[in-house]
Enzyme design. Sequence first.
Site, mmCIF file in Angstrom:
data_model
loop_
_atom_site.group_PDB
_atom_site.id
_atom_site.type_symbol
_atom_site.label_atom_id
_atom_site.label_comp_id
_atom_site.label_asym_id
_atom_site.label_seq_id
_atom_site.Cartn_x
_atom_site.Cartn_y
_atom_site.Cartn_z
ATOM 1 N N ARG A 146 0.862 -1.181 0.000
ATOM 2 C CA ARG A 146 0.000 0.000 0.000
ATOM 3 C C ARG A 146 0.900 1.233 0.000
ATOM 4 O O ARG A 146 1.915 1.269 0.704
ATOM 5 C CB ARG A 146 -0.909 0.031 1.237
ATOM 6 C CG ARG A 146 -2.000 -1.036 1.254
ATOM 7 C CD ARG A 146 -3.074 -0.804 0.186
ATOM 8 N NE ARG A 146 -4.148 -1.773 0.253
ATOM 9 C CZ ARG A 146 -4.209 -2.911 -0.457
ATOM 10 N NH1 ARG A 146 -3.248 -3.218 -1.319
ATOM 11 N NH2 ARG A 146 -5.253 -3.713 -0.334
ATOM 12 N N GLU B 185 -4.749 6.894 -4.725
ATOM 13 C CA GLU B 185 -4.955 6.196 -6.011
ATOM 14 C C GLU B 185 -6.292 6.580 -6.601
ATOM 15 O O GLU B 185 -7.264 6.700 -5.848
ATOM 16 C CB GLU B 185 -4.879 4.679 -5.775
ATOM 17 C CG GLU B 185 -3.478 4.257 -5.349
ATOM 18 C CD GLU B 185 -3.335 2.754 -5.119
ATOM 19 O OE1 GLU B 185 -4.296 2.004 -5.385
ATOM 20 O OE2 GLU B 185 -2.268 2.345 -4.668
ATOM 21 N N HIS C 263 -1.763 -0.166 -9.739
ATOM 22 C CA HIS C 263 -2.202 -1.165 -8.750
ATOM 23 C C HIS C 263 -2.705 -2.439 -9.449
ATOM 24 O O HIS C 263 -3.863 -2.823 -9.317
ATOM 25 C CB HIS C 263 -3.291 -0.579 -7.831
ATOM 26 C CG HIS C 263 -3.463 -1.340 -6.556
ATOM 27 N ND1 HIS C 263 -3.798 -0.750 -5.362
ATOM 28 C CD2 HIS C 263 -3.348 -2.659 -6.274
ATOM 29 C CE1 HIS C 263 -3.889 -1.665 -4.406
ATOM 30 N NE2 HIS C 263 -3.617 -2.836 -4.944
#
Length: 321
Positions: free
Chosen positions: A237, A266, A285
Amino acid sequence: MQTKIVLYKKVADDVLALLQQEHQVVQFDGVDDNNRAAFMAELEDAVGLIGASVKIDAAVLDHAPRLKAISTISVGIDQFDPADLSRRGIVLLNTPDVLTETTADTGFALILASARRVVEMADYVRQGRWTNSIGEDCFGTDVQGKTLGIVGMGRIGGAIARRAALGFGMQVLYSNRSPNPAAEKAYAARFCPLGTLLQSSDFVCITVPLTPQTRGMIGAAELALMRPSAILVNISRGSIVDESALISALENGRLRGAGLDVFEHEPVAADSPLLKMANVVALPHIGSATHETRHGMALCAAQNLLDALSGKATPNAANRA
Ligand code: 8YV
């Protein structure tokens, strides 16, 4: 009598059908400002909730008085407060194992791409700049035989250690809450404090989950311990790394480069300085994002939810409810 489940991510037809065999399913394709009110309204009489990538906090849960189980289509549970869910008697379920190998592949892709400048060199060819045999200005650095420091030796950390030790002949260091004898035996991985790992590694790969304890664990002081020739890879993360400290370290040549699948916010802002740096490989991601693995995760999450709602023991409970 069928009970109601709210699904807040698009899933394949077979996954939807599985849920519908036992429950009435109300489906949302993500939650945003346009449909948040409708999502909240549907929660009022739902017993189950399943989806991913949406913060499910107290404000949401206050609209869900009948909720018994939440199943996240992810291994990460940082969108939830497990202790608050326990207080409310709601079980939280996640999807470990099914995504381990795919996510480890993403980590290794970033290690290789950063070290060998794969994205930069592919752009170089695409832009028609390959007009002569390449020189040193296009060289990268070796991965094989180097030292990899893995921050967090859980399932994904172990799968990266296997690739590194058995596939690439790398020495593996790791930091973790406790030693992992299996990884030490199988991959000759060495347990060490985070500071030692940062000082001694050519590549540092972050795989710890985001918790209040790991948030910001790689800040300016930690980055300063890394070798200027080292590469930082983050597949966990973004908030585990202080992003502005990372930007400064890269701008000041304090690191060779970074491979980032995750960011503090994000999607990462299009004007982030990280995206202007040739020595940063940035991905959107994609950790677990293959057709096979995302389908496996959705199926696993659906089965977790059905089991929890029918009172069956579930191995994937992430809290006590
Ligand atoms: C997914 C992930 O990107 O499982 C996780 O924790 O980070 C990823 O596999 C994400 O949760 C959306 O499904």
